[in-house]
Write an enzyme that holds these catalytic residues in place. Sequence first.
Site, PDB file in Angstrom:
ATOM      1  N   ASN A   3       0.876  -1.168   0.000  1.00  9.19           N
ATOM      2  CA  ASN A   3       0.000   0.000   0.000  1.00  9.19           C
ATOM      3  C   ASN A   3       0.915   1.220   0.000  1.00  9.19           C
ATOM      4  OD1 ASN A   3      -1.845   2.007   0.414  1.00  9.19           O
ATOM      5  ND2 ASN A   3      -2.811   1.060   2.198  1.00  9.19           N
ATOM      6  N   ARG A  51      -2.391  -1.967  -3.684  1.00  3.25           N
ATOM      7  CA  ARG A  51      -3.608  -1.174  -3.522  1.00  3.25           C
ATOM      8  C   ARG A  51      -3.504   0.038  -4.450  1.00  3.25           C
ATOM      9  NH1 ARG A  51      -6.185   1.291   1.963  1.00  3.25           N
ATOM     10  NH2 ARG A  51      -8.136   1.817   0.974  1.00  3.25           N
ATOM     11  N   HIS A  88     -13.246   2.358  -0.905  1.00  4.68           N
ATOM     12  CA  HIS A  88     -13.274   1.277   0.102  1.00  4.68           C
ATOM     13  C   HIS A  88     -13.765  -0.023  -0.517  1.00  4.68           C
ATOM     14  CE1 HIS A  88     -14.028   4.414   3.508  1.00  4.68           C
ATOM     15  NE2 HIS A  88     -12.754   4.098   3.482  1.00  4.68           N
ATOM     16  N   ARG A 132     -13.806  14.718   7.036  1.00  3.41           N
ATOM     17  CA  ARG A 132     -14.546  15.069   5.812  1.00  3.41           C
ATOM     18  C   ARG A 132     -16.007  15.329   6.138  1.00  3.41           C
ATOM     19  NH1 ARG A 132     -12.591   9.851   3.239  1.00  3.41           N
ATOM     20  NH2 ARG A 132     -10.381  10.235   2.925  1.00  3.41           N
ATOM     21  N   GLU A 192      -8.431  -5.625   4.405  1.00  5.23           N
ATOM     22  CA  GLU A 192      -8.238  -5.218   3.010  1.00  5.23           C
ATOM     23  C   GLU A 192      -6.978  -5.859   2.420  1.00  5.23           C
ATOM     24  OE1 GLU A 192      -9.121  -1.113   4.532  1.00  5.23           O
ATOM     25  OE2 GLU A 192      -9.635  -0.817   2.438  1.00  5.23           O
TER      26      GLU A 192
END
Length: 375
Positions: A12, A70, A159, A220, A362
């Site tokens: 990642n 990723r 996601h 956010r 993930e």
Amino acid sequence: MKKAIVKVLVINSGSSSLKYQLFDMKTGERLAKGLVERIGCGGPKDHTEALRKVVADLGEPKDIDAIGHRVLHGAEVFKDSVKVDKAVLAKLDKLVKFGPLHMPANIGGIRACQQIFKGVPNVAVFDTAFHQTMPDCAAMYAIDPKYYKKMGIRKYGFHGTSHKFIVAEAAKFLKKPVARVNLVTCHMGNGSSLAAVKNGECVDTTMGLTPLAGLVMGTRCGDIDAAAVLAIMEAEKKTPAEMDTLLNKKSGLLALAGSSDCRDICAKAEKGDKAAELALEMLAYRTALYIGAYNTVIGGADAIVMTGGIGENSSEVRERIVARLGALGVKLDKKANKVRGQVAVISAKGSKIPVVIIPTNEELMIARDTVRVLG
Ligand code: AMP
């Protein structure tokens, strides 16, 4: 005979950090995990140098069979994970505009692996791919279609790797084939998104062109009237970049109650802090709103699944969300809801829809996809 893929390295690669995990796919066991930080700002000079550090940390491994990466954005070009070759890299380079911050780092990580692990296949796994099954009625924005045609402006969702993992695990848990499972999956962490999953496929999700849309998040704002954005820009003479920072990094829980960390907000609310109480109610309200909407979209869920730092751990937030789902016949088992970080049903026996906690993974999903793609 083709060599079996056993050892899979998952990368990642971010703008200034590189996280990795090494899996044995025969057993599903994680063999190693680490992080290289401060790339290009005091630490390694670039991603190639960062990767040399990873190789050293792993003890100069000679037996890595494949590498999964990723990648933030596949736009409409990549609807599934893909083995990287020259043509794929050329296409990835063209998608940088969809993630100017993340994509160069993601692609840099792939190129560094090609240099350092010569001959080892690389697979790109996209955060957006799982959502590519959304119908146009969910994905399109009601603006002049020329902006979609010229600039690719539409809903993509993020996601995806987490939602896909949760769907696979929930199907196993419910003893149903993935292709027959209907779910509302809730990934709630520092960034949060919900997905409506019908027959194992995503039919809607709360994030949009970028991860800014949808739920109330750590920093956010989630959904907001676009006219409010224009009004603030106009009044404070903000540039688009400044507005981007305001909405992505200085909004959400942080703006509402002084911390982006849900634990802090829960602690403050417990002590009677009104701003923190309102922030939690806003978060729970909007999440419940989308759960209700998505339950309609998929024609009734087999389960509501929660994951991510908040979904897996916060009994407080889960209770506030489920408290708003009475109209769906969803009832909480308060004792079961004390659970943290493990697979569990937190709804009461009589609940019309079960609420299930499934910890996400993930990196394991990226490793699984890497094996699948390389066949
Ligand atoms: P993630 O981005 O998935 O790592 O999730 C991070 C979020 O999970 C942060 O807002 C944390 O405060 C929240 N979180 C982690 N553990 C807990 C907990 N025990 N109670 C409440 N929130 C938690």
